[in-house]
Enzyme design. Structure first.
Site, short mmCIF file in Angstrom:
data_model
loop_
_atom_site.label_atom_id
_atom_site.label_comp_id
_atom_site.label_asym_id
_atom_site.label_seq_id
_atom_site.Cartn_x
_atom_site.Cartn_y
_atom_site.Cartn_z
CG ASN A 255 17.26 -6.42 -6.86
OD1 ASN A 255 16.33 -6.38 -7.66
ND2 ASN A 255 17.52 -7.49 -6.12
N GLY B 276 27.64 -10.50 -7.62
CA GLY B 276 26.99 -11.67 -7.03
C GLY B 276 25.47 -11.59 -7.17
CG HIS C 272 15.53 -10.41 -2.57
ND1 HIS C 272 15.45 -11.20 -3.68
CD2 HIS C 272 15.43 -11.23 -1.50
CE1 HIS C 272 15.32 -12.46 -3.31
NE2 HIS C 272 15.31 -12.52 -1.99
N GLY D 250 4.64 -4.62 -12.06
CA GLY D 250 5.07 -3.24 -11.94
C GLY D 250 4.46 -2.49 -10.77
C1 GAR Z 1 8.48 -7.95 -6.18
O1 GAR Z 1 8.00 -8.66 -5.06
C2 GAR Z 1 10.00 -7.87 -6.13
O2 GAR Z 1 10.50 -7.74 -4.83
C3 GAR Z 1 10.39 -9.19 -6.72
O3 GAR Z 1 9.48 -9.36 -7.80
C4 GAR Z 1 8.23 -8.73 -7.46
C5 GAR Z 1 7.82 -7.84 -8.60
O4 GAR Z 1 6.55 -7.26 -8.39
N1 GAR Z 1 11.78 -9.21 -7.12
C6 GAR Z 1 12.56 -10.27 -7.00
O5 GAR Z 1 12.15 -11.35 -6.62
C7 GAR Z 1 14.01 -10.05 -7.40
N2 GAR Z 1 14.83 -11.11 -6.92
P1 GAR Z 1 6.09 -5.97 -9.18
O6 GAR Z 1 6.37 -6.20 -10.66
O7 GAR Z 1 4.61 -5.89 -8.91
O8 GAR Z 1 6.84 -4.77 -8.67
#
Ligand code: GAR
Length: 207
Positions: free
Chosen positions: A108, A149, A110, A12
């Site tokens: 989102n 997608g 990424h 988070g």
């Molecule tokens: C982040 O790096 C986010 O970009 C990635 O998960 C992590 C969550 O970190 N999301 C993906 O890979 C989506 N495809 P967080 O819980 O510390 O924010």
């Protein structure tokens, strides 16, 4: 005031960046109405509860099959009726019926420069492992609208980050978060909340 629901799976830190931007006044006109996680142990849930934000758990594991989870997840979001759904490190595929109900109202983050290092199997630390395996010199992060997608919706913003030869996946992940994700996501929300984003012919235009 924009009512946003934030979906999270883990640490988070992106949720924290959103909350910090609200405190700092760089993310305006926005209220977080709920934080939803598939993972009851997500640290993000305690971050939300600490702020008095309703924190809910909906996990595919608690449903007999994927269809039942998709129905329940969609019903919960429809009941909450947010103006925007933010996937801040949410590692569950969004049900197609939810995408249809919230067209161009789900964003989102990424951790790579889409269309590189994205799609099925590219999430979290795995993205950075693949980046290092391939030996690219630049990576980064992307905020995009979610369509049916996987990581294919209209791109809102991107920021490049240098890869260093001594990087481990963890070190690179941290740099991408600090230099790109935690800046891009709150800024994209602020742009959305203040009516600065339009999707025209599948591409995002700033107005
Ligand atoms: C982040 O790096 C986010 O970009 C990635 O998960 C992590 C969550 O970190 N999301 C993906 O890979 C989506 N495809 P967080 O819980 O510390 O924010």
């Amino acid at each position: 005031m924009l009512r946003a629901a934030v979906c999270v799976s883990g640490g988070g830190t992106n949720l924290q960046a959103i909350l910090d931007a609200m405190d700092a006044g760089t993310l305006t006109n926005t209220e977080i109405i709920a934080v939803i996680s598939n993972n009851p142990g997500a640290k993000a849930l305690s971050r939300a509860r600490g702020r008095g934000i309703p924190a809910l758990v909906l996990s595919p594991k608690d449903y007999p099959d994927r269809e039942a989870f998709d129905e329940a997840f969609t019903a919960k979001l429809c009941e909450l009726a947010p103006d925007l759904i933010v996937l801040a490190g949410f590692l569950v595929k969004i049900p197609p019926q939810l995408v249809a109900r919230f067209s161009n109202r789900i964003i989102n983050i990424h951790p790579a420069l889409i269309p590189s290092f994205c799609g099925v199997g590219y999430y979290g630390l795995k993205v950075h492992e693949k980046v290092l395996e391939r030996g690219v010199k630049l990576t980064g992060a992307t905020v995009h609208f979610v369509n049916e997608g996987m990581d294919e919706g209209p791109i809102i913003a991107q920021k490049a980050v240098q890869v260093e030869e001594t990087d481990t996946p963890e070190i690179l992940q941290r740099r991408v978060m600090e230099q790109a994700e935690w800046i891009l996501l709150p800024r994209a929300m602020d742009d959305f909340a203040n009516g600065r984003l339009r999707v025209v012919d599948g591409r995002v235009r700033r107005v």
